[in-house]
Design a protein around this motif. Structure first.
Motif, PDB file in Angstrom:
ATOM      1  N   ARG A 259     -48.596  -9.390  26.206  1.00 57.00           N
ATOM      2  CA  ARG A 259     -47.564 -10.176  26.873  1.00 57.00           C
ATOM      3  C   ARG A 259     -47.267 -11.461  26.103  1.00 57.00           C
ATOM      4  NH1 ARG A 259     -48.170 -13.671  31.289  1.00 57.00           N
ATOM      5  NH2 ARG A 259     -50.289 -12.895  31.642  1.00 57.00           N
ATOM      6  N   GLN A 332     -52.415  -0.242  27.679  1.00 60.68           N
ATOM      7  CA  GLN A 332     -51.684  -0.031  28.924  1.00 60.68           C
ATOM      8  C   GLN A 332     -50.594  -1.082  29.114  1.00 60.68           C
ATOM      9  OE1 GLN A 332     -54.782  -0.064  31.862  1.00 60.68           O
ATOM     10  NE2 GLN A 332     -55.663   1.884  31.193  1.00 60.68           N
ATOM     11  N   ALA A 333     -50.914  -2.330  28.808  1.00 59.59           N
ATOM     12  CA  ALA A 333     -49.926  -3.394  28.960  1.00 59.59           C
ATOM     13  C   ALA A 333     -48.758  -3.197  27.994  1.00 59.59           C
ATOM     14  CB  ALA A 333     -50.588  -4.748  28.725  1.00 59.59           C
ATOM     15  N   LEU A 336     -46.385  -0.539  29.242  1.00 59.68           N
ATOM     16  CA  LEU A 336     -45.478  -1.060  30.266  1.00 59.68           C
ATOM     17  C   LEU A 336     -44.328  -1.823  29.626  1.00 59.68           C
ATOM     18  CD1 LEU A 336     -44.732  -1.652  33.189  1.00 59.68           C
ATOM     19  CD2 LEU A 336     -46.315  -3.595  33.136  1.00 59.68           C
ATOM     20  N   ARG A 339     -41.887   0.656  28.168  1.00 60.52           N
ATOM     21  CA  ARG A 339     -41.066   1.302  29.196  1.00 60.52           C
ATOM     22  C   ARG A 339     -39.960   0.360  29.689  1.00 60.52           C
ATOM     23  NH1 ARG A 339     -46.067   3.315  31.053  1.00 60.52           N
ATOM     24  NH2 ARG A 339     -46.157   1.749  32.721  1.00 60.52           N
ATOM     25  N   GLN A 340     -40.315  -0.887  29.889  1.00 63.06           N
ATOM     26  CA  GLN A 340     -39.306  -1.858  30.327  1.00 63.06           C
ATOM     27  C   GLN A 340     -38.209  -2.015  29.293  1.00 63.06           C
ATOM     28  OE1 GLN A 340     -41.842  -5.256  30.960  1.00 63.06           O
ATOM     29  NE2 GLN A 340     -42.286  -4.713  33.097  1.00 63.06           N
TER      30      GLN A 340
END
Length: 346
Positions: A259, A332-333, A336, A339-340
């Motif tokens: 992130r 995993q992060a 995500l 995908r976004q």
């Protein structure tokens, strides 16, 4: 000029060597198989305080190759210092690289094996960039599945970066796992940066970071390939051997949360976009609010930057206060985030 091979071209292949008598024959065989065409290549070996038969191995094997080669002794420092040795190896080849208008410098390691098209791939990459960091693959990589996961994750992170912050000179499928075993640059770019710094390890990553902050174009090129060893006892602290040994003893390493990287990449993309509008105080203040700086600070950084690349690399800070996570959590992060990104593009 992109993709056009100009003649004449000189290529200096620069290799630091520290007690590599067992690995050198494979390197020399790989150099002997290079597809050079009309490129005027020469090889430069810097012996970094060797105590084995490395020099004898080089002279015996290199003497049978068509390429000219130089072997020189480095200064007798007792400690291993990858940056100092690589810097000295490049110094050996600099005159040859500058002997033609479009010469290049390449560096690899004594335990590595460039692919036959290595020099041609470097020239192609440098047609649109100032420095090229190629893909490094590990010999017998199947023995180190955890390191393979780390490398695949970092490659995905690089692809994500170029999805949100594309630049014309870089490849979205390049490898984030770059290093001195596989780099090429124009002599002028190398000299502008002051060369490799004499540090025990990390000299390669530091040079790439310095290049971006100077506004130079760095390409991470998947087509420029070098295979390197998977040994656990390396010649410099903090290198690949140390990383593999750490995994053997402690398992998968922790990773910075993606992130934070994703936030940086998006702000760097915005920094490129606003570059042409500075020093407009409204634009600077609005962007400063996004990254935690004052508008005056943003304008001050912009004044010191030669182009948008330098501005983007210098002005955007790291996102603070994000703890490291396990490799599985990082994967995993990032999934995500990917995908976004796909949903936003749909």
């Amino acid at each position: 000029m992109v993709g056009v091979l100009l003649r004449p071209v000189s290529a200096a292949i620069c290799v630091p060597v520290r007690d590599e008598e067992t690995a050198l024959p494979k390197l020399l065989e790989a150099i002997g198989r290079l597809d050079l065409g009309d490129v005027e290549a020469a090889v430069f070996f810097l012996l970094d305080n060797c105590s084995d038969a490395s020099e004898q191995v080089i002279r015996e094997h290199a003497g049978r190759m068509a390429l000219p080669f130089t072997v020189a002794q480095g200064d007798p420092f007792p400690d291993a210092n990858a940056g100092r040795a690589r810097r000295a190896a490049i110094a050996l080849g600099l005159h040859h690289a500058t002997s033609t208008p479009h010469g290049i410098l390449l560096t690899t390691d004594a335990d590595s094996q460039p692919r036959a098209d290595w020099v041609r791939a470097a020239l192609q990459g440098l047609a649109s960039a100032d420095l090229v960091a190629g893909r490094i693959v590990r010999i017998a990589a199947e023995r180190d599945p955890v390191q393979g996961r780390v490398e695949r994750y970092l490659d995905r992170l690089h692809a994500y970066r170029r999805s949100v912050d594309p630049v014309p000179w870089d490849s979205p499928t390049g490898s984030h796992c770059s290093g001195g075993a596989n780099m090429a640059f124009r002599p002028g770019a190398y000299q502008e940066l002051g060369g490799f710094q004499p540090v025990p390890c990390g000299e390669d990553a530091a040079l790439l970071d310095d290049a971006g902050r100077a506004g130079l174009r760095v390409r991470r090129d998947p087509g420029m390939v070098v295979a390197t060893s998977s040994r656990r006892l390396g010649r410099a602290p903090g290198g690949m051997a140390a990383a593999l040994s750490a995994i053997d003893h402690h398992g998968a390493p922790s990773m910075p949360h993606p992130r934070g990287a994703a936030w940086q990449y998006r702000q760097q993309a915005e920094a490129r976009r606003i570059w042409a509008g500075l020093p407009d105080s409204f634009i600077a203040a609005r962007f400063g609010d996004r990254i935690g700086l004052t508008g005056d600070h943003v304008i001050g950084v912009a004044r010191d930057c030669p182009n948008a690349e330098a501005f983007a690399m210098r002005v955007v800070p790291a996102l603070p206060d994000i703890p490291d996570v396990t490799l599985a959590e990082a994967e995993q992060a990032l999934a995500l985030l990917e995908r976004q990104l796909c949903e936003q593009a749909a």
